[in-house]
Design an enzyme around this catalytic site. Structure first.
Site, PDB file in Angstrom:
ATOM      1  N   ASP A 226       1.857  30.823  14.502  1.00  0.00           N
ATOM      2  CA  ASP A 226       3.054  30.297  14.998  1.00  0.00           C
ATOM      3  C   ASP A 226       3.370  30.542  16.614  1.00  0.00           C
ATOM      4  O   ASP A 226       2.660  30.987  17.292  1.00  0.00           O
ATOM      5  CB  ASP A 226       4.344  30.606  14.107  1.00  0.00           C
ATOM      6  N   HIS A 249       1.810  28.683  18.722  1.00  0.00           N
ATOM      7  CA  HIS A 249       2.746  27.588  19.020  1.00  0.00           C
ATOM      8  C   HIS A 249       3.300  27.765  20.298  1.00  0.00           C
ATOM      9  O   HIS A 249       4.303  26.982  20.732  1.00  0.00           O
ATOM     10  CB  HIS A 249       3.901  27.358  17.965  1.00  0.00           C
TER      11      HIS A 249
END
Ligand SMILES: *[C@@H]1O[C@H](CO)[C@@H](O)[C@H](O)[C@H]1NC(C)=O
Ligand SMILES: *[C@@H]1O[C@H](CO)[C@@H](O)[C@H](O)[C@H]1NC(C)=O
Ligand SMILES: *[C@@H]1O[C@H](CO)[C@@H](O)[C@H](O)[C@H]1NC(C)=O
Ligand SMILES: *[C@@H]1O[C@H](CO)[C@@H](O)[C@H](O)[C@H]1NC(C)=O
Ligand SMILES: *[C@@H]1O[C@H](CO)[C@@H](O)[C@H](O)[C@H]1NC(C)=O
Length: 398
Positions: A226, A249
């Site tokens: 993430d 991310h």
């Protein structure tokens, strides 16, 4: 302003280790977890030994004290809380060995009903954690469990109300959720961390920051499932320098303003960071109906390697009139270069009522992997663009 900020950052980075080095010259007792009964065999629960050693380290009547977690041993810990305030001005924790979580969900024993975090540090000022060791959150069973959604998976390392925190030279792997969370801390220096989790592992952010100020994260490498770093509500003067992110991310401001919340973030400075095959590069995300602001944010000297959404503002599109939004303003992107995995390299998507203002792009050059042209899209953005590839038609050009 930025120059001033940079000088402050450098002073902090340079000055802080000297302060700690000076403190180490004074008599400083150390407390080895082995002397408190820790076995370090990777199986036995060593939590009580750690807590007993902590109690003595925290209560030592010296300027500094040290908790030692020796090398070549693996200490299994249940969820634990290391609570302050402590007597020493500086509390060192030397993690040379490995700390592991229980290796399946049913063996985790959470105190009370809290499932918030695995290792928690609360209300400790002058906490210095380093030593080259490994912290393994044993996240795999949590990621694969259908019943354990983001809400009840624990954070690996949680710091709250920890002023003057120094975290360096540690490897963090496989947290059930985010690896490090920093909440209500003022003044932290975080350097030389390596955070690793598989790119498909859910919500395994590297470092999350909220309600904190004067945080420096430097020269670290994050490979996660993430956000490498997420900067959340109540954060000010956050400096991120020399972070290598990917997979992951990217670095995010937000999400802010969920469920109508009033959230503020300002004075964020991200410099010399590389994004390698990340799903976003640098992102600002807010929710429709929220309030507050995200402002005075600079991204400088950013290198992209096949990033998707390299440069994105997502002030969630709101189809209605007169609905509030978190205000996004004074955002600078300066010297952002490299490749995007899709042609749509720049997305500046702002709300039609509130919009985004004073968005400045300067020396941007993003191409596709095959060298083809990229393009930008925008909604309700005001700002300027100096020397931008792709061309950002909604901004004025100089
Ligand atoms: C802390 O140390 C003092 C002596 O310096 C002692 O009297 C006291 O019992 C200790 N407290 C704890 C909680 O260990
Ligand atoms: C953070 O610490 C600095 C220096 O000690 C201090 O000046 C500042 O007021 C503190 N900020 C917050 C939000 O506590
Ligand atoms: C930029 O960041 C890298 C780590 O990604 C570091 O090795 C390098 O020294 C940094 N350069 C500058 C000028 O800060
Ligand atoms: C990016 O990551 C890939 C693996 O996913 C690796 O092979 C490559 O060397 C990395 N690029 C850089 C610039 O580090
Ligand atoms: C942009 O990057 C491409 C690919 O690296 C390069 O060929 C081109 O010269 C660059 N353009 C500018 C204006 O720097």
């Amino acid at each position: 302003m930025m120059k001033f900020l940079f000088i402050v950052v450098e002073m902090f980075v340079v000055a802080s280790p000297c302060v700690w080095a000076t403190m180490e010259l004074h008599a400083s007792p150390s407390f080895n977890v082995i002397d408190y009964g820790a076995l370090g065999n990777g199986q036995t629960d060593d939590s009580n030994a750690f807590l007993k050693a902590w109690k003595d380290a925290c209560n030592a009547s010296y300027g500094a004290s040290t908790l030692i977690i020796p090398k070549e041993k693996i200490f299994m810990l249940q969820p634990v809380l290391f609570h302050g305030p402590c007597k020493p001005t500086i509390l060192h924790i030397k993690i040379k060995g490995t700390i592991v979580a229980p290796n399946n969900i049913k063996d985790w024993k959470f105190p009370e009903s809290t499932r918030k975090a695995w290792i928690r540090f609360k209300r400790i000022s002058g906490l210095v954690i380093r030593g080259g060791g490994l912290i393994d959150g044993q996240g795999a069973p949590w990621w694969n469990s259908y019943f354990n959604t983001e809400i009840n998976r624990p954070t690996a390392l949680h710091f709250s109300e920890c002023d003057n925190l120094f975290l360096s030279r540690l490897t963090h792997i496989n947290s059930p959720k985010n690896h490090i969370s920093i909440n209500r801390c003022n003044g932290s220096l975080i350097t030389k961390l390596h955070i690793i989790a598989p790119n498909e592992s859910p919500n395994t952010d590297g470092i999350d920051i909220s309600q904190s100020s004067n945080i420096v994260i430097k020269n670290s490498r994050m490979e996660t499932g993430d956000d490498c770093i997420a900067i959340n509500h109540g954060s000010t003067f956050i400096n991120i320098i020399g972070v290598f992110c990917g997979p992951g991310h990217g670095i995010s401001v937000g999400s802010l303003g969920k469920n109508g919340a009033h959230h503020t973030v300002e004075e964020i400075y991200v410099r010399n960071c590389t994004f390698n095959r990340t799903t976003n590069g640098v992102r600002i995300k807010t929710w429709m109906g929220g309030q507050g602001y995200a402002r005075k944010i600079t991204f400088k000297d950013i290198m992209l390697v096949e990033a998707t959404n390299p440069l994105i503002i997502d002030q969630q599109y709101n189809p209605y009139d007169n609905v509030d939004a978190v205000r996004v303003s004074d955002v600078k992107y300066h010297n952002v270069r490299g490749t995007s995995s899709s042609a749509h390299a720049i997305k500046l998507h702002c709300d039609k009522t509130i919009g985004c203002t004073n968005i400045v792009l300067k020396e941007i050059n993003i191409t596709t992997i095959t060298g083809k042209d990229t393009y930008a899209s925008c909604k309700n953005v005001k700002g300027v663009c100096y020397s931008c590839n792709p061309h950002v038609s909604c901004l004025s050009h100089n």
